[in-house]
Structure formats: structure tokens, C-alpha cells
Design an enzyme around this catalytic site. Structure first.
Site, short mmCIF file in Angstrom:
data_model
loop_
_atom_site.label_atom_id
_atom_site.label_comp_id
_atom_site.label_asym_id
_atom_site.label_seq_id
_atom_site.Cartn_x
_atom_site.Cartn_y
_atom_site.Cartn_z
N ASP A 101 18.92 80.75 79.01
CA ASP A 101 19.27 79.33 79.14
C ASP A 101 20.69 79.05 78.66
O ASP A 101 21.22 79.77 77.82
CB ASP A 101 18.33 78.48 78.26
CG ASP A 101 16.89 78.47 78.77
OD1 ASP A 101 16.60 79.16 79.76
OD2 ASP A 101 16.07 77.77 78.14
N HIS B 260 18.99 82.96 75.22
CA HIS B 260 20.09 82.05 75.57
C HIS B 260 21.36 82.84 75.78
O HIS B 260 21.74 83.64 74.91
CB HIS B 260 20.31 81.03 74.45
CG HIS B 260 19.17 80.08 74.29
ND1 HIS B 260 18.01 80.42 73.64
CD2 HIS B 260 19.01 78.81 74.73
CE1 HIS B 260 17.18 79.39 73.68
NE2 HIS B 260 17.75 78.41 74.33
ZN LIG Z 1 18.92 74.80 76.65
#
Ligand SMILES: [Zn+2]
Length: 213
Positions: free
Chosen positions: A34, A183
């Protein structure tokens, strides 16, 4: 201090059955990244995945796609999936549905402009912070989106989580079909650089295949 749960709570799975948290498949794992794409870490992630012939899914922030179009196009050129993570990383709980949706559609536009996605494929959306109102989720489903949550949070972005704990969060909890959150952000890179190569090696040796959603 917020409570950190590596595993997605089963009560939420029951409450929101149309939000995906895992897939029923043998020996497959779904790595997701992400908040990118960013030059500091996304190319490194792509290279690590390539070393292990692994496919993954990147939930991109529209503003980062605009700033880093070349890196974004590398994600799909490497055969990975991409999903929508709003244009400005909005928290659905704090934003009116119209504004939230417009921000998502702005990202959809930039994704489709950059990328000739097969139209038959469902559009993927992951709400930033995992926070989305039911009304927002329902509208997105009507627009053809699949809402992708997760089964396992690595916690790579959490300052108080050590790199060893981040690795443990994944290895202890993931099983066949798990959707795992990482992430590709500067904030997460310390833990990610330690954890991702080990996760890829560990599950590859166990005969797992890494797929995109
Ligand atoms: Zn995010």
C-alpha cells in the site's frame, strides 16, 4: 496507543462478508503493498519480487502515481496487479461519501490513463487505514469494485514494531490464501527491507506460490 492486531478480527469478517480478507486456495499467498509508488522503495520491492518470481498487488495512492508515472508503469510491466487506495490517502470515516468517492474516481482515472487494464477484471479498492463507511463500501461495490481488506498485517509501518516482530507477525499468522499487508512507503522501509526477503524465501521453500489478486 492503538491496539495492533496482526490478524484481521473474525467478528469483522462476519459483519462485512463482502469485504475480502483471504482466498480459499492451496499454497498461495497474496502479498499487497500500500501507499506507493515512490522512488525510494517501490523499485526495490519490484526487484525482490522478481528474484523469487513472485506476483503481488499494489494499492496505489493516486497522487503518488501522478508524481511517479514511470515506477507505476513498471509495476504492471512486471505483471503485478494494481488497486485503488484513494488519491490523497483519505480516511473514509472522516470524509463525506461524495468527496470520498470523487477522490477514488480521480485515482481510477489516472490508473486507467496510465494502464490498459483488462476491462473484464474487477476493480480493486483498499480503504486507507481500513476505515470505510458501509454506505461508501456499498456504492463502490455498485461501481464494480471489490473491497480488499486483509488477513494479516505485517505492521511494517509501525515505529514501535521491531523488524523481528514484523517478520513474526507474518510467519506466525499467515496460511494458505492469506492476503498480507505491507507498505511501499519510506516509513515502512526499515521493517520491509528486513522482512520481505525472508517471507519470500520462507514460503517459497515451503512450496507456496505468490499471486496477484
Ligand atoms: Zn495506506
Amino acid at each position: 496507543m492503538n491496539l495492533f492486531l496482526a490478524k484481521y478480527p473474525s467478528i469483522l469478517k462476519k459483519l462485512y462478508p463482502n469485504r475480502i480478507t483471504r482466498l480459499k486456495e492451496d499454497k498461495s499467498l497474496y502479498l499487497t503493498f500500500d501507499d506507493g509508488p515512490v522512488p525510494e522503495i517501490t523499485p526495490w520491492v519490484l526487484n525482490e519480487l522478481k528474484k523469487h518470481n513472485a506476483k503481488a498487488t499494489f494499492f496505489c495512492v493516486g497522487d503518488n502515481i501522478k508524481k511517479n508515472p514511470v515506477i507505476f508503469s513498471q509495476i504492471t510491466a512486471h505483471g503485478h496487479g494494481v488497486g485503488n487506495h484513494t488519491y490523497n490517502h483519505l480516511n473514509g470515516w472522516n470524509n463525506k461519501t461524495d468527496y470520498y468517492l470523487a477522490n477514488i474516481l480521480q485515482t481510477e482515472e489516472i490508473i486507467s490513463r496510465q494502464n490498459n487494464l483488462e476491462k473484464s477484471k474487477p476493480k480493486l479498492f483498499r480503504p486507507p487505514y481500513g476505515k470505510i463507511k458501509n454506505s461508501q463500501a456499498k456504492t463502490l461495490v455498485k461501481l464494480g469494485y471489490q473491497i480488499v481488506m486483509w488477513d494479516i498485517l505485517s505492521g511494517d509501518f509501525e515505529k514501535r514494531i521491531s523488524k523481528e516482530k514484523c517478520l513474526k507477525n507474518v510467519i506466525v499468522n499467515a496460511s494458505a490464501g492469506s492476503i498480507i499487508v505491507f507498505h511501499d512507503s519510506i516509513k515502512a522501509s526499515r521493517n520491509l527491507k528486513f522482512t520481505l526477503p525472508k517471507v519470500l524465501k520462507y514460503y517459497k521453500e515451503k512450496g507456496f506460490i505468490f499471486k496477484s489478486l
